[in-house]
Enzyme design. Structure first.
Site, short mmCIF file in Angstrom:
data_model
loop_
_atom_site.label_atom_id
_atom_site.label_comp_id
_atom_site.label_asym_id
_atom_site.label_seq_id
_atom_site.Cartn_x
_atom_site.Cartn_y
_atom_site.Cartn_z
N ASP A 11 -19.07 59.44 56.51
CA ASP A 11 -19.91 60.31 57.35
C ASP A 11 -21.25 60.57 56.65
O ASP A 11 -21.57 61.70 56.30
CB ASP A 11 -19.18 61.64 57.65
N ASP A 16 -21.98 59.87 50.57
CA ASP A 16 -21.43 58.72 51.30
C ASP A 16 -22.38 57.53 51.18
O ASP A 16 -21.93 56.39 51.07
CB ASP A 16 -21.29 59.04 52.80
N ASN A 40 -20.54 65.31 58.08
CA ASN A 40 -21.78 65.87 57.56
C ASN A 40 -22.82 66.05 58.66
O ASN A 40 -23.70 66.91 58.57
CB ASN A 40 -22.34 64.97 56.45
N THR A 124 -14.26 58.70 53.06
CA THR A 124 -15.10 59.69 52.38
C THR A 124 -15.63 60.75 53.35
O THR A 124 -16.58 61.45 53.05
CB THR A 124 -16.28 59.00 51.64
N PHE A 165 -14.41 70.56 52.32
CA PHE A 165 -15.04 70.25 53.61
C PHE A 165 -14.31 69.17 54.42
O PHE A 165 -14.01 69.36 55.60
CB PHE A 165 -16.51 69.80 53.36
N ASN A 166 -14.02 68.00 53.82
CA ASN A 166 -13.43 66.90 54.61
C ASN A 166 -12.07 67.28 55.18
O ASN A 166 -11.72 66.88 56.29
CB ASN A 166 -13.29 65.63 53.75
N HIS A 239 -19.69 63.40 45.02
CA HIS A 239 -18.26 63.26 45.35
C HIS A 239 -17.80 61.84 45.71
O HIS A 239 -16.91 61.27 45.09
CB HIS A 239 -17.93 64.14 46.56
N ASP A 240 -18.37 61.33 46.82
CA ASP A 240 -17.72 60.19 47.49
C ASP A 240 -17.62 58.90 46.67
O ASP A 240 -16.60 58.19 46.77
CB ASP A 240 -18.43 59.92 48.83
#
Ligand code: BDR
Ligand code: CA
Length: 313
Positions: A11, A16, A40, A124, A165-166, A239-240
């Site tokens: 996303d 990402d 996102n 992700t 969040f995800n 993060h991703d």
């Protein structure tokens, strides 16, 4: 070693975008498709962003748009972190990469069916597409090598005090994935909060001096600003790409295989991942949970991928 075939469901989103670059540019991986999911930003925005990033780094793989809402029909955007476009901070090229006519879930099915080896799915964003794929194409489960996802946390969250969040965006989808019986690895905040874009990393990007590295600096400066404003983290966590890096080199993270379930009903804790590190439930260990990051190795891989993408000006 044969490259690992993988589909990246994402996303984009700043981190990402870098996950796409890492998946596309490391020779240990064979990225065979990108699918998008709302998270996102709304689905049209994140799909456009995926195509723009692919164009930026001259990547030509099928890209398909997926779920625009969670399984329960909820939609939310993360403009506080990723901006109005979901990828603010730099001018990105207009997409020259075609959008597949297939829905993301059907593209996943087609790619798996056509592959003569098992395929890894890296997710992700929210897990909506992956859960729909598992429910709609159960016979293709045997073609999935493993699922690696960025999401969750063994401690606290970021979208709510306990939900990352995800997972927060689609807890029912996360539940389907966690109960799938497939080999799973969770890269949650425990490990991704170690993947910081420090001042030294910015300096290394500056020294590359390519058009791609300059674009990435713009994106990451925006990301650093919002992370500082919202979370008081001046060095933002990338993060991703951690979920992609561990496929290239398993030693990038240290994992523990434990039971992970997702809270679906808690009034204050919906979307929290309940990670049973000390086996208090005595339940089946269904998921490898990444807890420690080899920062140096992670950044070696990420910076190398950015260098590989670059067209020097
Ligand atoms: C996750 O949420 C999104 O904002 C990021 O792209 C990442 O996938 C971190 O919680
Ligand atoms: Ca993401």
């Amino acid at each position: 070693m044969k490259p690992i075939p993988l589909i990246l469901d994402c996303d984009p989103g700043h981190d990402d975008a870098l996950a796409i670059i890492l998946a596309a540019k490391n020779p240990a991986l064979k990225l065979i498709g990108i699918t998008t999911v709302s998270g996102n930003g709304g689905i049209a925005k994140v799909t456009l962003n995926a195509r723009r990033i692919a164009t930026l780094v001259n990547l030509h793989v099928p890209i398909a748009e997926g779920a625009g809402k969670s399984i329960l029909g909820e939609v939310e955007e993360a403009t506080d972190i990723h901006g109005e476009s979901a990828l603010d901070g730099a001018e990105l090229p207009e997409p020259k990469v075609e959008l597949s006519k297939l829905h993301a879930v059907d593209l996943m099915a087609e790619l798996l069916r056509d592959s003569n080896e098992k395929v890894t799915i890296v997710a992700t964003g929210p897990l909506t597409n992956v859960a729909l794929f598992l429910k709609m194409y159960p016979a293709l489960k045997e073609k999935v090598n493993e699922i690696v996802f960025m999401g969750g946390s063994a401690t606290r969250g970021n979208r709510t005090p306990f939900a990352e969040f995800n997972i927060w965006m689609d807890p029912e989808a996360a539940d389907v994935v966690l109960r799938s019986g497939l080999p799973l690895t969770m890269c949650g905040l425990d490990v991704t909060h170690q993947a910081l874009v420090t001042k030294e990393i910015f300096a290394k990007l500056e020294s590359m001096g390519t058009s791609v590295s300059k674009t990435i600096i713009g994106l990451l400066k925006f990301f650093a600003k919002t992370y500082d404003e919202v979370f008081e983290m001046p060095d933002p966590p990338l993060h991703d790409p951690v979920a992609v890096a561990l496929l290239i080199d398993r030693s990038v993270v240290k994992c523990r295989k434990v039971n992970v379930q997702v809270e679906l009903t808690g009034t204050l804790t919906r979307g929290a991942t309940v990670v049973d590190l000390h086996d208090r439930f005595g339940a089946r260990a269904n998921c490898e949970v990444a807890l420690e990051l080899d920062f140096k190795r992670f950044w070696e891989l990420m910076l190398d991928a950015i260098a590989q993408s670059a067209i020097t000006k």
